[in-house]
Design a protein around this motif. Structure first.
Motif, short mmCIF file in Angstrom:
data_model
loop_
_atom_site.label_atom_id
_atom_site.label_comp_id
_atom_site.label_asym_id
_atom_site.label_seq_id
_atom_site.Cartn_x
_atom_site.Cartn_y
_atom_site.Cartn_z
N THR A 296 13.05 82.26 38.69
CA THR A 296 12.85 81.67 40.01
C THR A 296 11.48 81.01 40.04
O THR A 296 10.46 81.67 39.82
CB THR A 296 12.93 82.74 41.12
OG1 THR A 296 14.19 83.40 41.02
CG2 THR A 296 12.80 82.10 42.49
N GLY A 297 11.47 79.71 40.32
CA GLY A 297 10.23 78.96 40.37
C GLY A 297 9.82 78.62 41.79
O GLY A 297 10.36 79.15 42.76
N THR A 298 8.87 77.72 41.90
CA THR A 298 8.37 77.25 43.19
C THR A 298 9.54 76.79 44.06
O THR A 298 10.48 76.18 43.58
CB THR A 298 7.37 76.10 42.96
OG1 THR A 298 6.32 76.58 42.13
CG2 THR A 298 6.78 75.59 44.27
N PHE A 299 9.46 77.11 45.35
CA PHE A 299 10.48 76.78 46.36
C PHE A 299 11.80 77.49 46.10
O PHE A 299 12.85 77.06 46.59
CB PHE A 299 10.70 75.27 46.49
CG PHE A 299 9.45 74.51 46.81
CD1 PHE A 299 8.76 74.75 47.99
CD2 PHE A 299 8.93 73.60 45.91
CE1 PHE A 299 7.58 74.06 48.28
CE2 PHE A 299 7.75 72.92 46.19
CZ PHE A 299 7.08 73.15 47.38
N GLY A 300 11.77 78.57 45.31
CA GLY A 300 12.99 79.33 45.05
C GLY A 300 13.96 78.66 44.10
O GLY A 300 15.14 79.03 44.05
N THR A 301 13.48 77.67 43.35
CA THR A 301 14.36 77.01 42.39
C THR A 301 14.83 78.02 41.35
O THR A 301 14.05 78.79 40.82
CB THR A 301 13.66 75.84 41.68
OG1 THR A 301 12.42 76.28 41.13
CG2 THR A 301 13.43 74.68 42.62
N ARG A 302 16.12 78.00 41.08
CA ARG A 302 16.73 78.90 40.10
C ARG A 302 16.90 78.10 38.81
O ARG A 302 17.56 77.07 38.82
CB ARG A 302 18.07 79.42 40.61
CG ARG A 302 17.91 80.31 41.84
CD ARG A 302 19.24 80.59 42.52
NE ARG A 302 20.27 81.09 41.65
CZ ARG A 302 20.48 82.38 41.37
NH1 ARG A 302 19.73 83.29 41.94
NH2 ARG A 302 21.46 82.75 40.57
N TRP A 303 16.36 78.67 37.71
CA TRP A 303 16.40 77.92 36.46
C TRP A 303 16.56 78.85 35.27
O TRP A 303 16.38 80.06 35.37
CB TRP A 303 15.15 77.06 36.30
CG TRP A 303 13.88 77.83 36.12
CD1 TRP A 303 13.07 78.35 37.11
CD2 TRP A 303 13.26 78.18 34.89
NE1 TRP A 303 12.00 79.00 36.55
CE2 TRP A 303 12.08 78.91 35.18
CE3 TRP A 303 13.58 77.96 33.54
CZ2 TRP A 303 11.23 79.41 34.20
CZ3 TRP A 303 12.72 78.46 32.55
CH2 TRP A 303 11.57 79.16 32.89
N ALA A 304 16.92 78.24 34.13
CA ALA A 304 17.08 78.98 32.88
C ALA A 304 16.87 78.00 31.73
O ALA A 304 16.83 76.78 31.93
CB ALA A 304 18.47 79.59 32.79
N THR A 305 16.73 78.57 30.55
CA THR A 305 16.69 77.72 29.35
C THR A 305 18.11 77.55 28.84
O THR A 305 18.96 78.43 29.01
CB THR A 305 15.78 78.30 28.25
OG1 THR A 305 16.19 79.64 28.00
CG2 THR A 305 14.34 78.26 28.66
N ILE A 306 18.37 76.41 28.24
CA ILE A 306 19.68 76.11 27.69
C ILE A 306 19.95 77.09 26.55
O ILE A 306 19.09 77.30 25.69
CB ILE A 306 19.72 74.65 27.18
CG1 ILE A 306 19.54 73.70 28.37
CG2 ILE A 306 21.02 74.37 26.43
CD1 ILE A 306 19.32 72.25 27.98
N PRO A 307 21.12 77.73 26.56
CA PRO A 307 21.43 78.69 25.48
C PRO A 307 21.37 78.02 24.11
O PRO A 307 21.76 76.86 23.96
CB PRO A 307 22.85 79.13 25.81
CG PRO A 307 23.07 78.79 27.24
CD PRO A 307 22.21 77.59 27.51
N ASP A 308 20.88 78.78 23.14
CA ASP A 308 20.81 78.27 21.77
C ASP A 308 22.19 78.15 21.17
O ASP A 308 23.10 78.80 21.52
CB ASP A 308 19.96 79.19 20.90
CG ASP A 308 18.48 79.15 21.32
OD1 ASP A 308 18.03 78.10 21.81
OD2 ASP A 308 17.81 80.18 21.15
#
Length: 125
Positions: free
Chosen positions: A113-125
């Motif tokens: 969870t980043g700024t402003f509640g952005t939900r993110w992840a890294t692309i699976p390998d």
């Protein structure tokens, strides 16, 4: 602003696309919808002090779901970049520096969870 609810892919000009990309891209979009992710990023792969760069993402390849959170997030990254341009710091503040600062990586969290509640992840390998 003009494409709420849509997705876009950002890439640097040196990214190469191979035939498998079309299938994998559809999987990524499904994964983003299933987990309600706002953004996914390519993991930064570097040999330059990797122990200090855990969780860092590469600013040259990512997918964004257009919504109010992501709009505010990227406007803030742009503001950061304009206020503190590349040669302002040591090491130089690049767009990747500002992006990662706003993503606020937390070891072990999924999704992140980043700024402003952005939900993110890294692309699976």
């Amino acid at each position: 602003r003009d494409h709420p609810g849509e997705f876009f892919l950002h890439t640097d000009t040196d990214i190469q696309f191979f035939p498998r990309f079309l299938r994998v891209q559809a999987e990524w979009l499904r994964w983003m919808r299933d987990w309600k992710l706002d953004m996914i990023f390519m993991r930064e792969r570097t040999n330059v002090v990797p122990e200090l760069r855990e969780g860092e993402v590469n600013a040259g390849f990512y997918v964004v779901h257009c919504n109010e959170r992501t709009l505010r997030f990227w406007e803030t990254v742009l503001t950061d970049e304009l206020q503190h341009p590349k040669m302002d710091g040591f090491p130089p503040y690049t767009d990747q520096y500002h992006l990662n600062r706003r993503l606020q990586y937390h070891r072990g969290a999924f999704p992140q969870t980043g700024t402003f509640g952005t939900r993110w992840a890294t692309i699976p390998d």
